[in-house]
Design a protein around this motif. Sequence first.
Motif, mmCIF file in Angstrom:
data_model
loop_
_atom_site.group_PDB
_atom_site.id
_atom_site.type_symbol
_atom_site.label_atom_id
_atom_site.label_comp_id
_atom_site.label_asym_id
_atom_site.label_seq_id
_atom_site.Cartn_x
_atom_site.Cartn_y
_atom_site.Cartn_z
ATOM 1 N N GLU A 35 0.118 12.179 -25.287
ATOM 2 C CA GLU A 35 1.025 13.033 -24.512
ATOM 3 C C GLU A 35 2.186 13.526 -25.373
ATOM 4 N N CYS A 36 2.704 12.692 -26.248
ATOM 5 C CA CYS A 36 3.779 13.116 -27.152
ATOM 6 C C CYS A 36 3.287 14.198 -28.101
ATOM 7 N N PHE A 37 2.042 14.067 -28.575
ATOM 8 C CA PHE A 37 1.474 15.079 -29.456
ATOM 9 C C PHE A 37 1.388 16.431 -28.747
ATOM 10 N N PHE A 38 0.870 16.444 -27.519
ATOM 11 C CA PHE A 38 0.754 17.701 -26.792
ATOM 12 C C PHE A 38 2.131 18.288 -26.474
ATOM 13 N N ASN A 39 3.114 17.443 -26.272
ATOM 14 C CA ASN A 39 4.471 17.933 -26.048
ATOM 15 C C ASN A 39 4.999 18.648 -27.298
ATOM 16 N N LYS A 40 4.706 18.116 -28.467
ATOM 17 C CA LYS A 40 5.133 18.756 -29.713
ATOM 18 C C LYS A 40 4.366 20.054 -29.954
ATOM 19 N N VAL A 41 3.077 20.060 -29.609
ATOM 20 C CA VAL A 41 2.249 21.248 -29.818
ATOM 21 C C VAL A 41 2.710 22.397 -28.930
ATOM 22 N N LYS A 53 -8.577 34.505 -31.305
ATOM 23 C CA LYS A 53 -9.653 35.056 -30.478
ATOM 24 C C LYS A 53 -10.895 34.166 -30.467
ATOM 25 N N THR A 54 -11.145 33.448 -31.541
ATOM 26 C CA THR A 54 -12.346 32.619 -31.602
ATOM 27 C C THR A 54 -11.979 31.142 -31.543
ATOM 28 N N ALA A 55 -12.935 30.342 -31.104
ATOM 29 C CA ALA A 55 -12.717 28.894 -31.003
ATOM 30 C C ALA A 55 -12.516 28.273 -32.379
ATOM 31 N N ASN A 56 -13.219 28.801 -33.391
ATOM 32 C CA ASN A 56 -13.073 28.262 -34.748
ATOM 33 C C ASN A 56 -11.659 28.466 -35.279
ATOM 34 N N MET A 57 -11.092 29.636 -35.053
ATOM 35 C CA MET A 57 -9.727 29.897 -35.517
ATOM 36 C C MET A 57 -8.712 29.045 -34.753
ATOM 37 N N PHE A 58 -8.953 28.857 -33.465
ATOM 38 C CA PHE A 58 -8.067 28.009 -32.661
ATOM 39 C C PHE A 58 -8.083 26.572 -33.181
ATOM 40 N N MET A 59 -9.286 26.051 -33.449
ATOM 41 C CA MET A 59 -9.393 24.685 -33.972
ATOM 42 C C MET A 59 -8.780 24.578 -35.365
ATOM 43 N N ALA A 60 -8.932 25.614 -36.172
ATOM 44 C CA ALA A 60 -8.344 25.596 -37.514
ATOM 45 C C ALA A 60 -6.817 25.534 -37.428
ATOM 46 N N PHE A 61 -6.233 26.343 -36.537
ATOM 47 C CA PHE A 61 -4.782 26.321 -36.398
ATOM 48 C C PHE A 61 -4.314 24.994 -35.814
ATOM 49 N N LEU A 62 -5.074 24.457 -34.857
ATOM 50 C CA LEU A 62 -4.721 23.154 -34.280
ATOM 51 C C LEU A 62 -4.776 22.064 -35.343
ATOM 52 N N THR A 63 -5.776 22.112 -36.206
ATOM 53 C CA THR A 63 -5.882 21.142 -37.297
ATOM 54 C C THR A 63 -4.718 21.285 -38.266
ATOM 55 N N LEU A 64 -4.395 22.511 -38.619
ATOM 56 C CA LEU A 64 -3.269 22.762 -39.521
ATOM 57 C C LEU A 64 -1.954 22.263 -38.916
ATOM 58 N N LEU A 65 -1.765 22.534 -37.650
ATOM 59 C CA LEU A 65 -0.557 22.082 -36.960
ATOM 60 C C LEU A 65 -0.507 20.560 -36.881
ATOM 61 N N SER A 66 -1.644 19.930 -36.621
ATOM 62 C CA SER A 66 -1.703 18.463 -36.554
ATOM 63 C C SER A 66 -1.316 17.838 -37.889
ATOM 64 N N ILE A 67 -1.819 18.417 -38.969
ATOM 65 C CA ILE A 67 -1.485 17.912 -40.314
ATOM 66 C C ILE A 67 0.008 18.076 -40.568
ATOM 67 N N ARG A 68 0.540 19.223 -40.177
ATOM 68 C CA ARG A 68 1.975 19.464 -40.390
ATOM 69 C C ARG A 68 2.837 18.456 -39.623
ATOM 70 N N LEU A 69 2.457 18.203 -38.375
ATOM 71 C CA LEU A 69 3.218 17.233 -37.574
ATOM 72 C C LEU A 69 3.068 15.817 -38.132
ATOM 73 N N TRP A 70 1.886 15.493 -38.650
ATOM 74 C CA TRP A 70 1.640 14.165 -39.183
ATOM 75 C C TRP A 70 2.459 13.934 -40.455
ATOM 76 N N LEU A 71 2.634 14.982 -41.256
ATOM 77 C CA LEU A 71 3.365 14.847 -42.512
ATOM 78 C C LEU A 71 4.884 14.787 -42.328
ATOM 79 N N LYS A 72 5.387 15.214 -41.168
ATOM 80 C CA LYS A 72 6.838 15.185 -40.945
ATOM 81 C C LYS A 72 7.372 13.796 -40.928
#
Length: 72
Positions: A35-41, A53-72
């Motif tokens: 829940e904290c992760f989704f709040n940050k997202v 527009k595509t599911a692949n691009m959405f997942m790629a951005f979500l992965t990139l964002l997850s890595i960024r949040l994890w590294l903070k």
Amino acid sequence: MENRFPITPVIPSKRNRRVKRPLDSETYKERHLIECFFNKVKNYRRLATRYEKTANMFMAFLTLLSIRLWLK
């Protein structure tokens, strides 16, 4: 209608409830982290409004964002 995905409640009961439900504290801790992760997202408008527009691009951005949040 049958329930294909059995759901176990992991939210603790209220203090004033007569019959207390059992609580799995480890599962509750994991739920809290998710829940904290989704709040940050939600703070990233591009992801929240699904500009991709595509599911692949959405997942790629979500992965990139997850890595960024994890590294903070």
